[in-house]
Design an enzyme around this catalytic site. Structure first.
Site: not given
Ligand code: FRU
Length: 424
Positions: A53, A294
Site C-alpha cells: 500500500d 478497503e
Molecule cells: C490493502 C490492505 C489494507 C490493509 C493492509 C494490510 O492492501 O489489505 O486494507 O491496511 O493492506 O497489509
C-alpha cells in the site's frame, strides 16, 4: 459534547447500497476499465524490502504535496528474507511467495522521497520500534498540516485488535533528502463499536482500518473515511430486496452471500485538530455483494464526490464476481446517495490473464492511479509467477460524470506532486 447531528443539524443519512444487481454489470477485460498488462520484467524498488500500500503525502483537501521540491510517499513495508532458513524450501531455494504472503503480519510504515516523483529513495521507518502499540502498522494517510512541516500520520494499529490511531511528527528537508522526525506518541482515536461497525467479537474476519481524513469542500468540516464491515454477528445479516436490487429472473438466489458485509465508514471530527472523532453510519454498504471495501478515498471534482475503494475477487459473495482493483461511486453531496461508476462500480481492474498483477489502487485528484505489483505470471499457463512487492506503472484515468476511462500509462511508481509547499 454535542453529537454530530446536533452540531451540524443533519439527520443521520441513509447508507447507499452497492447492490447485487449493480455487481452483475461488472465486466472484466473491458479495456476502458482494465489496467494495462504489467510486464514480468518490472524493476524492483528495493531488494531488501517488499512494499505494498502506497500513501502519497497530501494536504487535508486531497492534493498530493511535495515539500521544498521533494515528493514523499509512505508505504506498508516488510523485510525480504532471502537468506532466512524459515523461508528456504527443501531444495534450498528462497520461497519468496510464502515470504510475501506472510508480510501483513510484520507490516511497518516506511517513507521514501524523490525529486522527480519516481525513482524513490528509501528514507526509513517512520516510527522507531516500540512506538506503535501493536505488532502491525497498517494503512492510513500522511497529512502535511502546514508550512512548518508538521505531519499527522493516521494509520491502523492492528494485533491485538484494530484501532484507528494518529501520530504527529515533522518532515525535514535538506539539499540531499528528507527525514521524518518526531512520530513518538501514538494517539488512539476509535475502534469498531458493534452497533454500526462490526467488531472482532462479532466476526473474527472483521475489517476496521485504513483511515482517510479530509476536509469536505462544501461544508468545510473535517471527516474521515475508513473500511469497515456492517455491525452484527457473523451470519446474521439479511440480503433482502434492497441488497439484491433489480435483478433479472433467475438471479434471486443469494446463496451464502449474507457472510459478505463490507462497508465504507465515515466519522466526523468534533475538534479542529482531528483528535476527537464521532463515528457516523456507513456511507456505503455492500452486504450480500462483497466483504471488503478497503482504503476508501475521495476525489472531489466538478462539485461531485467520487468515492473510490479497492476490493478483491475472493471477497465477492456467491453469485457475483469481479476483478481485483479499484471500484468507485459518485454523489452530489457527501452523504449521498452514491451511484456506482460505470453502472457496476468497476473503475480499474486487473486483466483476467493476470488477475493478481496489481492491487491497492489509489486514485489521485489529477486522475493518476498508483498501485503496487503483487504477482505477474512468467509462463503461458500462469503457474510460474514473479512476486512484486514494488510500485506498478501508474495509470492515467479520466473521470467524466458517472463514467471513467483509462487514457494513459506512465512510469513505475510515478506520483507527481500537485502542489509544492516551501517550509518556513
Ligand atoms: C490493502 C490492505 C489494507 C490493509 C493492509 C494490510 O492492501 O489489505 O486494507 O491496511 O493492506 O497489509
Amino acid at each position: 459534547m454535542k453529537s454530530n447531528t446536533e452540531k451540524f443539524g443533519k439527520t443521520p443519512h441513509q447508507s447507499s447500497l452497492w447492490t447485487r444487481a449493480d455487481a452483475l454489470k461488472v465486466r472484466a477485460d473491458d479495456p476502458t476499465t482494465t489496467q494495462p498488462l504489467v510486464s514480468a520484467d518490472f524493476p524492483v524498488l528495493s531488494n531488501e524490502v517488499f512494499i505494498w500500500d502506497t500513501m502519497p503525502l497530501r494536504d487535508m483537501d486531497g492534493n498530493v504535496t511535495s515539500v521544498d521540491g521533494w515528493s514523499v510517499i509512505f508505504t506498508l513495508t516488510a523485510d525480504r528474507h532471502p537468506n532466512d532458513p524459515e523461508y528456504i524450501d527443501e531444495n534450498g531455494n528462497y520461497n519468496i511467495t510464502r515470504d510475501w504472503n506472510d508480510r501483513h503480519g510484520r507490516a511497518k510504515m516506511y517513507y521514501w522521497f524523490s525529486r522527480t516523483g519516481k525513482d524513490w529513495k528509501l528514507g526509513g521507518r517512520v516510527m522507531a520500534e516500540g512506538v506503535s502499540p501493536t505488532v502491525r502498522e497498517w494503512a492510513g494517510t500522511p497529512i502535511l498540516l502546514n508550512d512548518q512541516g508538521e505531519v499527522d500520520l493516521y494509520y491502523t494499529a492492528v494485533t491485538p485488535g484494530a484501532t484507528i490511531v494518529k501520530v504527529r511528527g515533522r518532515v525535514v528537508t535538506t539539499e540531499h533528502g528528507v527525514s521524518m522526525v518526531g512520530f513518538e506518541k501514538v494517539k488512539p482515536l476509535f475502534e469498531a463499536d458493534g452497533k454500526m461497525y462490526q467488531t472482532e467479537a462479532q466476526n473474527s474476519f472483521w475489517g476496521f482500518r485504513d483511515p482517510w481524513p479530509f476536509r469536505d469542500p462544501k461544508d468545510g468540516n473535517l471527516y474521515m473515511l475508513f473500511e469497515g464491515n456492517v455491525a452484527g454477528e457473523r451470519g446474521s445479516h439479511k440480503v433482502g430486496e434492497a441488497e439484491i436490487g433489480d435483478v433479472p429472473p433467475g438471479y434471486e438466489n443469494v446463496g451464502n452471500s449474507r457472510f459478505q458485509t463490507a462497508c465504507v465508514g465515515i466519522a466526523v471530527a468534533r475538534d479542529a485538530d482531528g483528535d476527537d472523532w464521532e463515528m457516523l453510519p456507513p456511507l456505503l454498504t455492500a452486504v450480500g455483494v462483497n466483504d471488503q471495501t478497503e482504503r476508501p478515498h475521495f476525489v472531489f471534482q466538478d462539485g461531485k464526490y467520487y468515492l473510490f475503494t479497492i476490493s478483491h475477487t475472493f471477497t465477492y459473495a456467491d453469485g457475483v464476481t469481479g476483478p481485483d482493483g479499484v471500484y468507485g461511486f459518485v454523489a452530489d453531496s457527501l452523504f449521498g446517495p452514491y451511484v456506482p461508476l460505470n453502472g457496476s462500480g468497476l473503475v480499474l481492474g486487473n486483466p483476467s490473464s493476470q488477475p493478481f498483477q496489481t492491487y491497492s489502487h489509489y486514485v489521485m485528484p489529477n486522475g493518476l492511479v498508483t498501485s503496487f505489483i503483487d504477482s505477474v505470471p512468467t509462463d503461458e499457463t500462469g503457474t510460474q509467477i514473479r512476486i512484486g512487492g514494488t510500485e506498478a506503472p501508474t495509470v492515467g484515468m479520466k473521470i467524466k460524470g458517472q463514467q471513467t476511462f483509462v487514457v494513459a500509462e506512465y512510469d513505475y511508481g510515478f506520483i507527481p506532486p500537485m502542489l509544492d509547499v516551501t517550509l518556513k
